[in-house]
Design an enzyme around this catalytic site. Structure first.
Site, short mmCIF file in Angstrom:
data_model
loop_
_atom_site.label_atom_id
_atom_site.label_comp_id
_atom_site.label_asym_id
_atom_site.label_seq_id
_atom_site.Cartn_x
_atom_site.Cartn_y
_atom_site.Cartn_z
N LEU A 112 20.98 54.26 33.24
CA LEU A 112 19.29 53.19 32.94
C LEU A 112 19.86 52.23 32.23
O LEU A 112 20.39 52.06 31.21
CB LEU A 112 18.77 54.57 32.72
CG LEU A 112 18.54 55.36 33.10
CD1 LEU A 112 17.05 56.60 31.96
CD2 LEU A 112 17.31 55.16 33.73
N LEU A 161 22.65 57.75 34.78
CA LEU A 161 22.27 58.02 35.98
C LEU A 161 23.61 57.49 37.58
O LEU A 161 22.76 58.84 38.54
CB LEU A 161 20.94 57.87 36.27
CG LEU A 161 20.15 57.51 37.43
CD1 LEU A 161 19.43 60.00 37.69
CD2 LEU A 161 18.50 57.23 37.19
N ASP A 192 20.09 63.68 34.20
CA ASP A 192 18.94 63.77 34.67
C ASP A 192 19.80 63.73 36.27
O ASP A 192 20.70 63.93 36.17
CB ASP A 192 18.23 61.67 34.82
CG ASP A 192 19.51 60.75 34.53
OD1 ASP A 192 20.38 60.58 34.64
OD2 ASP A 192 19.23 60.25 33.72
#
Length: 307
Positions: A112, A161, A192
């Protein structure tokens, strides 16, 4: 007279035949030109439409490469994620048999874009936390629900991610120089990309905890031995090897590819969507707290050590 008439008719037929052949040839040439024009227009549209990714429509597949302009090290912010979703939606509806996901440069994806995120958290922490988590949920669901095979070509480091998404791909080839890490605990974040579900399932709970709780860094060979990567390829010929293997895959009938993927994926799709939902709800709670914001700031100060 009959001979002349016959000769005349023969000549007419010859001219008509020649005209027909020429007409057919012109139609074929025009058709070929139209096809080339459509490809050219599509390539131009791709270059024009996307800022943070490069999309190449190849013979039988769509090649999506991260090449971010709005973030560093191919990190993911809402703009980047929406562009990937858009390219995948196009590939889902056109004649592509699969999607090849890669990156430009020496980095695959550093997770991210926390610089983007922290600027917005300062304005309204709770609202921005919800917005970012919902963006991630939609983005991850795009991978979960994609019917055609997704092949990942990991050319370099894959963090957060960027690593968590790999089990949602169907084949993962990695450059030997690539490495993998999910340093969630260091950046004030919970897992995530369904990694809380996929990592224990792929590599066992003990190894998954090392990655998700301890932030252990894996080499490409280690990632392969744990099931995160399908095969490790030599750096000097990485792109060529990937393309050779992709061409073998696109030689298979498209229905066979999709039906085979469905047989392997459909039983876990609902579980993946539920895991994605749970993870995003946890992210809202963590990012909405003052401690979460402080952890992100501390992470950004030392992020050069990680990516």
């Amino acid at each position: 007279m009959e001979a002349v008439a016959a000769g005349g008719m023969s000549a007419v037929h010859s001219v008509t035949g020649a005209t027909g052949v020429m007409g057919k040839r012109r139609l074929e040439e025009r058709s070929t030109f139209d096809k080339r024009l459509r490809v050219s227009v599509r390539q131009t549209e791709s270059a024009y439409r996307y800022r943070d990714i490069v999309v190449k429509k190849q013979d039988g597949f769509t090649y999506i490469l991260l090449s971010t302009k709005s973030s560093e090290n191919n990190t993911l912010n809402p703009e980047v994620m929406k562009e990937i979703q858009s390219a995948m939606a196009t590939a889902a509806s056109d004649d592509s048999k699969l999607v090849l996901l890669g990156a430009v440069g020496s980095v695959f994806c550093c997770g991210l874009d926390f610089l983007y995120f922290i600027r917005r958290l300062a304005d309204d922490r709770k609202k921005e936390s919800i917005k970012m988590a919902e963006t991630i949920r939609t983005f991850v669901n795009t991978f979960i629900q994609f019917r055609k095979p997704i092949v990942a070509a990991v050319n370099g480091p894959a963090l957060g991610l960027g690593a968590a998404l790999l089990p949602l791909c169907d084949v993962v080839w990695a450059n030997e120089k690539a490495w993998f890490q999910t340093p969630y605990m260091f950046c004030g974040q919970t897992p995530d990309g369904c990694s809380s579900f996929t990592f224990p399932r792929i590599m066992g709970l003990a190894s998954a905890n090392e990655l998700l709780l301890g932030g252990r860094k894996l080499t490409a060979q280690e990632a392969c031995s744990k099931g995160l990567v399908s095969q490790v390829l030599w750096p000097g010929t990485f792109t060529q090897e990937v393309m050779l293997r992709v061409k073998e895959l696109v030689g298979v009938d498209s229905q066979v590819l999709q039906e085979s993927k469905a047989l392997m994926r459909n039983t876990s799709r609902s579980a993946l969507e539920q895991a994605n939902e749970r993870e995003c709800e946890a992210l809202k709670r963590v990012w909405g707290s003052l401690q979460g914001t402080d952890s992100i700031l501390q992470f950004l100060q030392k992020r050069t050590e990680l990516c």
